[in-house]
Design a protein around this motif. Sequence first.
Motif, PDB file in Angstrom:
ATOM      1  N   ALA A 139      11.918  -0.803  10.431  1.00 40.39           N
ATOM      2  CA  ALA A 139      12.298   0.686  10.965  1.00 40.39           C
ATOM      3  C   ALA A 139      13.051   0.890   9.392  1.00 40.39           C
ATOM      4  N   LYS A 140      14.047   0.219   8.939  1.00 42.20           N
ATOM      5  CA  LYS A 140      15.102   0.383   7.813  1.00 42.20           C
ATOM      6  C   LYS A 140      14.054   0.706   6.539  1.00 42.20           C
ATOM      7  N   LEU A 141      13.132  -0.247   6.274  1.00 45.41           N
ATOM      8  CA  LEU A 141      12.337  -0.259   5.023  1.00 45.41           C
ATOM      9  C   LEU A 141      11.390   1.016   5.048  1.00 45.41           C
ATOM     10  N   ILE A 142      10.723   1.341   5.979  1.00 46.86           N
ATOM     11  CA  ILE A 142       9.778   2.459   5.785  1.00 46.86           C
ATOM     12  C   ILE A 142      10.596   3.773   5.823  1.00 46.86           C
ATOM     13  N   GLN A 143      12.075   3.714   6.031  1.00 47.08           N
ATOM     14  CA  GLN A 143      12.906   4.994   5.876  1.00 47.08           C
ATOM     15  C   GLN A 143      13.508   5.020   4.735  1.00 47.08           C
ATOM     16  N   ARG A 144      13.533   3.712   4.002  1.00 49.36           N
ATOM     17  CA  ARG A 144      14.287   3.492   2.725  1.00 49.36           C
ATOM     18  C   ARG A 144      15.829   3.526   2.920  1.00 49.36           C
ATOM     19  N   PHE A 145      16.133   3.060   4.173  1.00 51.14           N
ATOM     20  CA  PHE A 145      17.508   3.017   4.443  1.00 51.14           C
ATOM     21  C   PHE A 145      17.908   2.107   3.977  1.00 51.14           C
ATOM     22  N   PRO A 146      19.509   1.854   3.666  1.00 44.55           N
ATOM     23  CA  PRO A 146      20.294   0.513   3.225  1.00 44.55           C
ATOM     24  C   PRO A 146      20.024  -0.529   4.455  1.00 44.55           C
ATOM     25  N   ILE A 147      20.231  -1.720   4.115  1.00 47.83           N
ATOM     26  CA  ILE A 147      20.131  -2.625   5.075  1.00 47.83           C
ATOM     27  C   ILE A 147      21.043  -2.650   6.215  1.00 47.83           C
ATOM     28  N   LEU A 163       7.140   8.579   9.843  1.00 47.82           N
ATOM     29  CA  LEU A 163       6.611   8.877  11.045  1.00 47.82           C
ATOM     30  C   LEU A 163       5.008   8.293  11.231  1.00 47.82           C
ATOM     31  N   THR A 164       4.517   8.345   9.995  1.00 47.85           N
ATOM     32  CA  THR A 164       2.944   8.029   9.943  1.00 47.85           C
ATOM     33  C   THR A 164       3.160   6.364   9.557  1.00 47.85           C
ATOM     34  N   SER A 165       4.194   5.960   8.643  1.00 49.03           N
ATOM     35  CA  SER A 165       4.175   4.500   8.535  1.00 49.03           C
ATOM     36  C   SER A 165       4.554   3.990   9.699  1.00 49.03           C
ATOM     37  N   ALA A 166       5.807   4.429  10.631  1.00 50.57           N
ATOM     38  CA  ALA A 166       5.862   3.834  12.079  1.00 50.57           C
ATOM     39  C   ALA A 166       4.603   3.523  12.806  1.00 50.57           C
ATOM     40  N   GLU A 167       3.871   4.374  12.817  1.00 53.01           N
ATOM     41  CA  GLU A 167       2.772   4.362  13.685  1.00 53.01           C
ATOM     42  C   GLU A 167       1.899   3.129  13.094  1.00 53.01           C
ATOM     43  N   LEU A 168       1.677   3.073  11.846  1.00 47.97           N
ATOM     44  CA  LEU A 168       1.016   2.011  11.317  1.00 47.97           C
ATOM     45  C   LEU A 168       1.586   0.728  11.540  1.00 47.97           C
ATOM     46  N   VAL A 169       3.058   0.743  11.462  1.00 44.24           N
ATOM     47  CA  VAL A 169       3.494  -0.587  11.845  1.00 44.24           C
ATOM     48  C   VAL A 169       3.538  -0.951  13.175  1.00 44.24           C
ATOM     49  N   LEU A 226       0.921  -1.259   0.063  1.00 41.85           N
ATOM     50  CA  LEU A 226       0.173   0.054   0.046  1.00 41.85           C
ATOM     51  C   LEU A 226       0.645   1.474  -0.001  1.00 41.85           C
ATOM     52  N   ASN A 227       2.120   1.173  -0.466  1.00 39.91           N
ATOM     53  CA  ASN A 227       3.142   2.303  -0.590  1.00 39.91           C
ATOM     54  C   ASN A 227       3.594   2.685   0.864  1.00 39.91           C
ATOM     55  N   VAL A 228       3.424   1.969   1.829  1.00 39.94           N
ATOM     56  CA  VAL A 228       4.119   2.361   3.099  1.00 39.94           C
ATOM     57  C   VAL A 228       5.474   2.190   2.852  1.00 39.94           C
TER      58      VAL A 228
END
Length: 538
Positions: free
Chosen positions: A452-460, A412-418, A402-404
């Motif tokens: 946390a890394k995927l919703i911020q699009r950080f490297p693994i 921050l919204t994605s983290a709240e959903l997670v 769903l594009n999260v």
Amino acid sequence: MSSAASLSNLLVSQNIDIAFITEHKLFNHSKYFVDTIQHGYRNITVCDENVNLYNNIRCGKGGVCIMYKSNLDYSIKHINESINDRICAIASASQQCLPHTKYNRHAKPYWAQEVKSAYNKQCEARQCWIAKGQPRGWHHESYATYKRYKRSFVTIQKAAIEKVERTFNNQLIEAAECDNKLFWSLVKSRKHKKSTVCSQLSYENETARDPESILEIFTKYFKDVYTPLNCDHFDNNFKETVEKEVHRLKDINGSDVVRIRQGGILSTWIYNLFINGLLELLERSNQGTNIINIATSNTTLADDIALSAISPSGLQNLLNTAYENTCKFRYMINSAKSFIMIFGDHSRNKTSNSFYLGHNKIEHTNKLRHVGVQLNDKLTDNDKVTVACRKAEASFYSLLSLNVGTCLINPLTSAELVSKICVSKLLFGAELWNNLSKTNYLQLERFIRMAAKLIQRFPIRTRTDICLAMLGMKSIESQIDIKKLTFLECLCNMPVHVLSKQIFNLRLAMYACRTNKITQRGYIPDIINILSKYNLLP
């Protein structure tokens, strides 16, 4: 009809003059029900007389009702004819004034009038370019015009798609706050739907693959479901006694039997009333386990009953009591869905004892899921952690679809959903987890780090402490401690007469009286260690 209370409150709170209602369970013999919804309202109710009834189950259309305030009665005139000048005038005016179109299931949600207009201009420019021989190069006017309209269409289309996505994401965020049912409905609406065509069906050792055979098996299945059970081991004498009593009550009250649909408001209460007799019999049998003077032989949640005993003979006596109750009240317990699990016996021949529910043997198992919690005969939490991680990952990947985790939703919204959706599934039942190993904590922590890394699009390989700190997410160990402390607060605030509070007090007293406190396992020693860790003990 189950929403009558909500409708009554709506009529009063919104001061509604006229309300239109459609109900597929509104029959001619139940019209009086509409009169009881709200005092001060009258109604005009029409029900379909061509309703097909099969074994008292309605198949077909329902009824419609117009509710209006009593003070409007002077201006209401009933139209009994189906063909009337007023009705024809309303139908004609609606066709001329109201926009109407056929439903197109292939239409895109972003395909608004602006996008359609830009697409038509692009098509017209392309036709002109083709008519002039498809010249190449920006010095040709037809080619430049076609490319300009095409670029404009793509820009408008992307803007429309982004607008629809932002609207959907706002609905998703709002639903996650207050409506869990709507949230998962939105999630499912974005999933790729698989084909629902039934290609094979099996029932009672019969397998059908062509449509006619599948229809026959479906017919047989539903016929068996709605046919009252009549087995040889049922108590016919008790049935006759109950039927005589029912007929006597009918003669006194003059009313017929009222059927309650499954899932109705009263169905759970009536089931609890029905099954309470069996639970009391199991408690009074004194064949099961006890905590001091509290019987814990038949823990029950809804229709899931777990029987516990300290000896094979005690457990078999409990099963016999349950079987006798099923014979008396003419219902059946599926022995294929029942299992025997033996705790604390590590010998190789612990499955030598056989247990029977009537004439059916119940199989042994070393792991099972009870009321959503994974259990095993070794009383370890490894299986619980593995199943919890699997559920949380499935929910998280559903959110990613769903594009999260994209630029359309704030991290921050994605983290709240997670946190609300995925972590809730991850830590379901964590209040009773105990003696978790470092491997278990690491397994749970890996999911939090990955999310946390995927919703911020950080490297693994980004540092975990930085990823968690930017979202304000707590470690998994601290979240488990918070859930256990919250559960302790609920136990402490319970009234003394509640069974859960009595068991808690007894277990706490047993822990306080033990000289070797290491031997006791469970919630009590775990919460004592947590209170000690945070300096909360007096």
